[in-house]
Motif scaffolding. Sequence first.
Motif, PDB file in Angstrom:
ATOM      1  N   ARG A   1      54.972  31.378  64.721  1.00  0.00           N
ATOM      2  CA  ARG A   1      54.976  30.780  63.385  1.00  0.00           C
ATOM      3  C   ARG A   1      55.072  29.261  63.419  1.00  0.00           C
ATOM      4  O   ARG A   1      54.273  28.565  62.810  1.00  0.00           O
ATOM      5  N   ARG A   2      56.065  28.762  64.164  1.00  0.00           N
ATOM      6  CA  ARG A   2      56.284  27.304  64.154  1.00  0.00           C
ATOM      7  C   ARG A   2      55.068  26.557  64.676  1.00  0.00           C
ATOM      8  O   ARG A   2      54.673  25.534  64.123  1.00  0.00           O
ATOM      9  N   SER A   3      54.477  27.068  65.741  1.00  0.00           N
ATOM     10  CA  SER A   3      53.341  26.339  66.318  1.00  0.00           C
ATOM     11  C   SER A   3      52.135  26.424  65.393  1.00  0.00           C
ATOM     12  O   SER A   3      51.383  25.454  65.250  1.00  0.00           O
ATOM     13  N   ARG A   4      51.954  27.567  64.718  1.00  0.00           N
ATOM     14  CA  ARG A   4      50.819  27.669  63.803  1.00  0.00           C
ATOM     15  C   ARG A   4      51.014  26.745  62.602  1.00  0.00           C
ATOM     16  O   ARG A   4      50.074  26.122  62.114  1.00  0.00           O
ATOM     17  N   VAL A   5      52.269  26.659  62.132  1.00  0.00           N
ATOM     18  CA  VAL A   5      52.546  25.753  61.012  1.00  0.00           C
ATOM     19  C   VAL A   5      52.272  24.311  61.423  1.00  0.00           C
ATOM     20  O   VAL A   5      51.640  23.543  60.687  1.00  0.00           O
ATOM     21  N   ALA A   6      52.715  23.956  62.631  1.00  0.00           N
ATOM     22  CA  ALA A   6      52.492  22.588  63.098  1.00  0.00           C
ATOM     23  C   ALA A   6      50.994  22.303  63.210  1.00  0.00           C
ATOM     24  O   ALA A   6      50.523  21.225  62.824  1.00  0.00           O
ATOM     25  N   ALA A   7      50.240  23.284  63.709  1.00  0.00           N
ATOM     26  CA  ALA A   7      48.802  23.090  63.855  1.00  0.00           C
ATOM     27  C   ALA A   7      48.132  22.918  62.495  1.00  0.00           C
ATOM     28  O   ALA A   7      47.257  22.063  62.311  1.00  0.00           O
ATOM     29  N   ALA A   8      48.579  23.725  61.517  1.00  0.00           N
ATOM     30  CA  ALA A   8      47.977  23.632  60.180  1.00  0.00           C
ATOM     31  C   ALA A   8      48.297  22.279  59.545  1.00  0.00           C
ATOM     32  O   ALA A   8      47.432  21.656  58.918  1.00  0.00           O
ATOM     33  N   LEU A   9      49.541  21.803  59.730  1.00  0.00           N
ATOM     34  CA  LEU A   9      49.923  20.498  59.185  1.00  0.00           C
ATOM     35  C   LEU A   9      49.078  19.399  59.804  1.00  0.00           C
ATOM     36  O   LEU A   9      48.612  18.477  59.132  1.00  0.00           O
ATOM     37  N   ASP A  10      48.865  19.535  61.091  1.00  0.00           N
ATOM     38  CA  ASP A  10      48.078  18.537  61.803  1.00  0.00           C
ATOM     39  C   ASP A  10      46.639  18.533  61.297  1.00  0.00           C
ATOM     40  O   ASP A  10      46.027  17.487  61.114  1.00  0.00           O
ATOM     41  N   ARG A  11      46.150  19.716  61.040  1.00  0.00           N
ATOM     42  CA  ARG A  11      44.756  19.847  60.635  1.00  0.00           C
ATOM     43  C   ARG A  11      44.471  19.159  59.308  1.00  0.00           C
ATOM     44  O   ARG A  11      43.373  18.669  59.064  1.00  0.00           O
ATOM     45  N   VAL A  12      45.470  19.115  58.415  1.00  0.00           N
ATOM     46  CA  VAL A  12      45.248  18.466  57.122  1.00  0.00           C
ATOM     47  C   VAL A  12      45.864  17.069  57.078  1.00  0.00           C
ATOM     48  O   VAL A  12      45.942  16.458  56.016  1.00  0.00           O
ATOM     49  N   GLY A  13      46.327  16.599  58.242  1.00  0.00           N
ATOM     50  CA  GLY A  13      46.830  15.233  58.324  1.00  0.00           C
ATOM     51  C   GLY A  13      48.183  15.018  57.674  1.00  0.00           C
ATOM     52  O   GLY A  13      48.467  13.938  57.164  1.00  0.00           O
ATOM     53  N   LEU A  14      49.038  16.038  57.700  1.00  0.00           N
ATOM     54  CA  LEU A  14      50.340  15.908  57.036  1.00  0.00           C
ATOM     55  C   LEU A  14      51.501  15.873  58.022  1.00  0.00           C
ATOM     56  O   LEU A  14      52.658  15.941  57.604  1.00  0.00           O
ATOM     57  N   THR A  15      51.217  15.776  59.295  1.00  0.00           N
ATOM     58  CA  THR A  15      52.291  15.873  60.282  1.00  0.00           C
ATOM     59  C   THR A  15      53.415  14.878  59.995  1.00  0.00           C
ATOM     60  O   THR A  15      54.592  15.226  60.046  1.00  0.00           O
ATOM     61  N   ALA A  16      53.030  13.656  59.649  1.00  0.00           N
ATOM     62  CA  ALA A  16      54.055  12.626  59.434  1.00  0.00           C
ATOM     63  C   ALA A  16      54.909  12.915  58.203  1.00  0.00           C
ATOM     64  O   ALA A  16      56.078  12.554  58.148  1.00  0.00           O
ATOM     65  N   ALA A  17      54.335  13.586  57.201  1.00  0.00           N
ATOM     66  CA  ALA A  17      55.063  13.837  55.953  1.00  0.00           C
ATOM     67  C   ALA A  17      55.654  15.241  55.905  1.00  0.00           C
ATOM     68  O   ALA A  17      56.155  15.675  54.868  1.00  0.00           O
ATOM     69  N   ALA A  18      55.625  15.950  57.038  1.00  0.00           N
ATOM     70  CA  ALA A  18      56.012  17.367  57.034  1.00  0.00           C
ATOM     71  C   ALA A  18      57.469  17.578  56.653  1.00  0.00           C
ATOM     72  O   ALA A  18      57.831  18.605  56.087  1.00  0.00           O
ATOM     73  N   GLY A  19      58.335  16.594  56.953  1.00  0.00           N
ATOM     74  CA  GLY A  19      59.748  16.782  56.691  1.00  0.00           C
ATOM     75  C   GLY A  19      60.178  16.358  55.296  1.00  0.00           C
ATOM     76  O   GLY A  19      61.316  16.563  54.886  1.00  0.00           O
ATOM     77  N   LYS A  20      59.246  15.790  54.568  1.00  0.00           N
ATOM     78  CA  LYS A  20      59.548  15.292  53.227  1.00  0.00           C
ATOM     79  C   LYS A  20      59.609  16.454  52.237  1.00  0.00           C
ATOM     80  O   LYS A  20      58.834  17.403  52.343  1.00  0.00           O
ATOM     81  N   LYS A  21      60.497  16.351  51.250  1.00  0.00           N
ATOM     82  CA  LYS A  21      60.570  17.391  50.220  1.00  0.00           C
ATOM     83  C   LYS A  21      59.245  17.428  49.446  1.00  0.00           C
ATOM     84  O   LYS A  21      58.689  16.388  49.092  1.00  0.00           O
ATOM     85  N   ALA A  22      58.777  18.627  49.157  1.00  0.00           N
ATOM     86  CA  ALA A  22      57.448  18.763  48.543  1.00  0.00           C
ATOM     87  C   ALA A  22      57.400  18.143  47.150  1.00  0.00           C
ATOM     88  O   ALA A  22      56.339  17.749  46.685  1.00  0.00           O
ATOM     89  N   ARG A  23      58.555  18.040  46.485  1.00  0.00           N
ATOM     90  CA  ARG A  23      58.511  17.442  45.145  1.00  0.00           C
ATOM     91  C   ARG A  23      58.190  15.949  45.208  1.00  0.00           C
ATOM     92  O   ARG A  23      57.755  15.368  44.227  1.00  0.00           O
ATOM     93  N   ALA A  24      58.388  15.379  46.379  1.00  0.00           N
ATOM     94  CA  ALA A  24      58.077  13.959  46.542  1.00  0.00           C
ATOM     95  C   ALA A  24      56.649  13.747  47.030  1.00  0.00           C
ATOM     96  O   ALA A  24      56.259  12.629  47.309  1.00  0.00           O
TER      97      ALA A  24
END
Lengths: 332, 358
Positions: free
Chosen positions: B162-185
């Motif tokens: 799960r964790r690695s697939r989530v990381a890969a998906a985040l990377d694919r859409v260019g969100l890796t840097a913002a992954a830890g930010k609350k989604a409301r922000a």
Amino acid sequence: MSRAEPTAKTATTAKTATTATAAETATTGQAGPTGTAPAATAPGGTGGVGAARTLWTLGLLRSELVTTFRRWRTLALLAVLAAVPVLVGVAVRIETGGGGGPHGGGGGEGPAFIAQITNNGLFLVFTALAATLPVFLPLAVGVVAGDTIAGEASAGTLRYLLVAPAGRTRLLLTKYATVTAFCLAATFVVAVSALVVGALLFPLGDLTTISGTRIGFGEGLARALLIALVVAASLLGLAALGLFVSTLTNSGVAAMATTVGLVITAQILDQIPQLHAIQPYLFPHYWLSFADLMREPVYWDGLVKNLELQALYAAVFGSAAWARFTTKDITA
Amino acid sequence: MDEPRDEPRDEPRDESVDLPVDGDASAPPQAPPPAPQDAGAGGNGNGDDDGVIRTRALTKRYRGGQLAVDGLDLTVPAGSVFGFLGPNGSGKTTTIRMLMGLIEPTSGTARVLGQSMPRHARTVLPHVGALIEGPALYGFLSGRDNLLRQDAADPTADPRTRRSRVAAALDRVGLTAAAGKKARAYSLGMKQRLGLAAALLQPRRLLVLDEPTNGLDPQGMREIRTLVRELASDGTTVFLSSHLLDEIEQVCTHAAVMARGRLLTQGPVADLAAGARGRLVVTTPDPAEAARVLKEQGVGDVVADGDRVTGEPPERDLADVNAALVTAGVRARGFGIERASLEDAFVALTGEGFDVAG
Ligand SMILES: Nc1ncnc2c1ncn2[C@@H]1O[C@H](COP(=O)(O)OP(=O)(O)OP(=O)(O)O)[C@@H](O)[C@H]1O
Ligand SMILES: [Mg+2]
């Protein structure tokens, strides 16, 4: 009291019915994943399929629990509940000036057992549960239960859970399990907070039951635990009612308000003497029967009726929620 | 020049889905040809030959009585990038909801990946990634936790990866840097990207994207286009609804147009655009003279606008028209056929009217 027979019977039949549906849905719930698992696991999905599958099915429950208990709102509700025993304890302490005039038997005014607190801090547990069960606990449960489905719908996340696909039956069971966990957590927050405050402000030791017999502190603690479990179970009917209300609307706020409104309405109806014919069917009717656990010997009648009534509510409103949710158009 | 056909509506139901052989390079459908099937995960491709999505007389009447989708016969060929077009309120989202098993059709059938929906949702949906009516997130969870939860909801998703697939998906859409930010922000575009990441958590055989570029910046849009092409070249079928016809024209191999709940047309994009006639365009500093010559040469509907003179191309060879302009001493900077865009085809099909049908 003489109408207890038919009530009990209905409750038992209904209970059997739920067990059957639950088993059935569990099987169908399993069928999907079982069918697709071999196809879906491309790499390394061979070992320990059985255990892994269970784990996968429970993944949603774990996620749900974490999500619920991480929410600011849930924590605020629990904090309010934890504050009630502190207020009661401090008030009693100030009132009695720290000394302690032994008053003996059942309390005249205020929540049950309040008079005994100064003799034994353990009584604060019983007092706090008796004080929070009519209002604070059901309000908190109403908020959490009302929000289950409707909250996801109004946030739009429901459609994504369903296309994941979480499965409607699985999602509903997960939500009910989470509300049950919240009922337990809320009750134990009150009980533990009361125990800590009681131990800090008052002496601990042997205690006198309502029947006048004395029991040891260990036995008293065991009874406190039992009472907390019974109080948590008392909330399960309401939890099912809230879940059902939550499937009726796409507005989380409306569902919470309706559930809380139902709690208040039921409490008021339970106080009107002319309505005594329907009162045995109101979910809060036997709530305070938990005090009977402090008798020697324990007086089981009201306790059993309470649990049966909760099971009946869980069966009826659980089925209604299931019927509604599994056929509902999700457009939010 | 290929002959402009009249509107290709009412195509036969079992039309073949071959790409058109189109010699004209002015509007190339840039998407790759359909990849060999069953390259994706868990592919028992039986039943796919009749389309990854296939609806028959699919109809939805909402409880209020609104007929949102009316007798829809849609066929989405395997491996295609399928654009689903239509004005606001034409029933695109309603169709997608039925395909995803969120709502029950009033009548008709929908088959996805060869199995009927919503009955087989549990076996079909793990192979389908979806973005429906914009992203929806838990504002109090971080972007990463949102994806973890979405993945946990899928009983076929392996928790060990799960964790690695989530990381890969985040990377694919260019969100890796913002992954830890609350989604409301998150900004609108970031939310949209996160929604896309959720659709990409697993290898999918079908992606259903309802207006995926809504709210994205130009880079984001480009990335989505690249992503869609990439996925399509891996054999994933992409079903994409959008208002940005430009978008559709650039990535889609096939398209369907809806209006007022009915399907107006479906087929390869090049055919749809060809349905609207191209126009002859002459760019010249002598527009009046040019217009006169063009009319003489049999060009219809001549319009002079600044230094651009346009008209409907005549039957005769365009080389003769050009020669006539030269003979008449008209100085021309440009001369040629401007191909009809998908937008022209769309407007021709759905009308110019701006008002939403009630
Ligand atoms: N939940 C609903 N209840 C009743 N009617 C609805 C509902 N959702 C949509 N409709 C109606 O169904 C029709 C189709 O709506 P739909 O959302 O499918 O359009 P759309 O093509 O997705 O439009 P857009 O391009 O604006 O997203 C509209 O007339 C709309 O008013
Ligand atoms: Mg829409």
